[in-house]
Design an enzyme around this catalytic site. Structure first.
Site, mmCIF file in Angstrom:
data_model
loop_
_atom_site.group_PDB
_atom_site.id
_atom_site.type_symbol
_atom_site.label_atom_id
_atom_site.label_comp_id
_atom_site.label_asym_id
_atom_site.label_seq_id
_atom_site.Cartn_x
_atom_site.Cartn_y
_atom_site.Cartn_z
ATOM 1 N N TYR A 109 -1.212 22.666 -2.033
ATOM 2 C CA TYR A 109 -2.054 22.673 -0.846
ATOM 3 C C TYR A 109 -3.430 23.059 -1.151
ATOM 4 O O TYR A 109 -3.723 23.814 -2.044
ATOM 5 C CB TYR A 109 -1.722 24.076 -0.016
ATOM 6 C CG TYR A 109 -2.831 23.974 1.286
ATOM 7 C CD1 TYR A 109 -2.342 23.562 2.371
ATOM 8 C CD2 TYR A 109 -3.789 24.752 1.132
ATOM 9 C CE1 TYR A 109 -3.180 23.472 3.443
ATOM 10 C CE2 TYR A 109 -4.804 24.867 2.125
ATOM 11 C CZ TYR A 109 -4.355 24.303 3.613
ATOM 12 O OH TYR A 109 -5.330 24.403 4.321
ATOM 13 N N GLU A 197 -8.919 19.266 4.256
ATOM 14 C CA GLU A 197 -7.601 19.621 3.935
ATOM 15 C C GLU A 197 -6.800 18.590 3.511
ATOM 16 O O GLU A 197 -6.559 17.771 3.916
ATOM 17 C CB GLU A 197 -6.756 20.389 5.340
ATOM 18 C CG GLU A 197 -5.673 21.120 4.777
ATOM 19 C CD GLU A 197 -4.809 21.486 6.182
ATOM 20 O OE1 GLU A 197 -4.467 20.397 6.917
ATOM 21 O OE2 GLU A 197 -4.579 22.562 6.308
#
Ligand code: GDP
Ligand code: MN
Length: 399
Positions: A109, A197
């Site tokens: 992530y 992101e």
């Protein structure tokens, strides 16, 4: 403003971030054709909506044949994809992205956000990619690595290397990690993003670092200086009430209640919503019409609030500091004459020239419900809605 995954990937690849080969399609036929152009044996078909969590909701399908691509698209096109980020009404799928599938060894992530506490760009990363960040912070909080970027010097390579090592990335891949992070940071700052992101950022079986998913949000107030980003706006993904407001330069956020709010000042608008709730009602929207509320602006605000069919009463709450109550009152009267308002309107005015303002409202002959305080206004608005006054009120009939 949000953009689609395929758009974010194109933007980020311009900053040196590696993304899979892919092509956009507007129909199942086109998707199958574009997959044949890409070549290879496995593809991923991805519904393009402004929301994450598509994988779990059936919006991401790995396919091995033409037929599988066709079928995956048949199911996706035109559907309202409901993910944990869309709300129950879902988001319409009108475009799909077809990508060459990659073989994943590891999912990371990687996020860039504006941290309000430090007033800096913060990098948030975790070796537990693939899950949403909310899940990671709930289930594996210790896996989260954070780093704050000093704006005067920008993101330093040593910071990127530190993050990569903390994530357990093998040394040979660290340069690719550094390039990815620096690319994201440059895209973030140069394009006035508020969020970048990549989830997951994958390490492939053949040792490449690839952004498998990408999400970017931009600061609406800076879009004027990035026309190439402003062009990426897709209104089909927005709340239609909010698109209309944005087109008219009004600060509007649609909510689920039925008491429409027209207020000057963001703080007062928040207080108005609170007071409505305290009085037992539910606000239909947040709306700040700004300081200089001209009659045209007030009329626009009425049209916008009424375009929400759930609205059963409208509360106008104005505190005139820079403004003047008599001007606002004239605006309200003019708006009510121009716009067909068929719900009760409650007006609370305070501040400069309040007496003149009240006189204008009283003299107009319009059935405006006046209130002296915000609390009274909220109670009257809730009362008007509860007593079913909403039925059969016609502002113009009174003229
Ligand atoms: P999201 O669910 O909206 O966040 O969509 P993602 O683009 O992140 O895709 C969801 C999941 O699908 C990823 O976490 C991967 O596990 C899987 N996935 C996506 N693309 C590929 C691919 O090329 N190969 C493989 N094996 N899995 C993929
Ligand atoms: Mn994702």
């Amino acid at each position: 403003m949000d953009i689609h995954e395929y758009q974010a990937k194109e933007v980020l690849s311009g900053f040196g971030v590696t993304v899979p080969d892919g092509a956009l399609a507007y129909s199942p036929e086109q998707a199958a054709y574009r997959a044949s152009e890409l070549g290879g044996e496995r593809w991923v078909v991805k519904a393009q909506v402004h929301a994450g969590g598509r994988g779990k909701a059936g919006g991401v399908k790995v396919c091995k044949t033409d037929t599988e691509i066709y079928e995956a698209c048949e199911n996706m096109f035109g559907m309202k994809l409901v993910t944990h980020q869309t709300g129950p009404e879902g988001k319409g799928v009108y475009r799909v992205y077809v990508e060459t599938a990659v073989l994943i060894a590891n999912e990371i992530y990687l996020g860039f956000v504006l941290d309000r506490t430090t007033q800096r760009v913060m990098i948030v990363a975790s070796a537990e990619g693939g899950m949403e960040i909310e899940e990671i912070s709930a289930d594996k909080p210790d896996s989260i690595v954070r780093a704050v970027v000093e704006p005067a010097v920008g993101l330093r390579e040593f910071q990127c290397r530190q993050i990569a090592f903390k994530l357990g990335v093998e040394a040979a891949l660290v340069p690719q990690m550094v390039r990815t992070m620096k690319g994201c940071y440059r895209a973030f700052t140069e394009l006035d993003a508020t969020m970048v992101e990549i989830n997951p950022l994958v390490i492939t079986e053949d040792h490449r670092v690839i952004a498998l998913d990408a999400k970017m949000t931009f600061d609406d107030n800076a879009l004027f200086r990035h026309p190439q980003i402003a062009e990426l706006r897709d209104k089909s993904q927005e709340d239609p009430r909010e698109s209309r407001a944005a087109d008219r330069g009004l600060n509007y956020v649609g909510l689920d209640g039925n008491i429409g709010c027209i207020v000057n000042g963001a703080g007062l608008a928040m207080a108005t919503m609170d007071t409505i709730k305290l009085a037992g009602g539910e606000p239909a929207n947040f709306l700040d019409i700004g300081g200089g509320a001209t009659p045209e602006r007030v009329a626009k605000a009425f049209r916008l609030v009424l375009s929400d069919k759930k609205v059963q009463a409208i509360l106008v709450n104005i505190f005139a500091g820079i403004n003047r109550c008599d001007w606002v009152a004239e605006g309200v009267v003019q708006a009510l004459k121009e716009v067909e308002v068929d719900v009760p309107v409650i007006v609370r005015l305070a501040g400069t020239n309040v007496e003149q303002g009240q006189k204008i409202l009283a003299r107009s002959g319009l059935p405006i419900i006046r209130a002296a305080t915000l609390q009274e206004a909220a109670e009257r608005a809730v009362g008007a809605w509860k007593n079913d006054l909403a039925q059969g009120v016609n502002m113009r009939a009174a003229l």
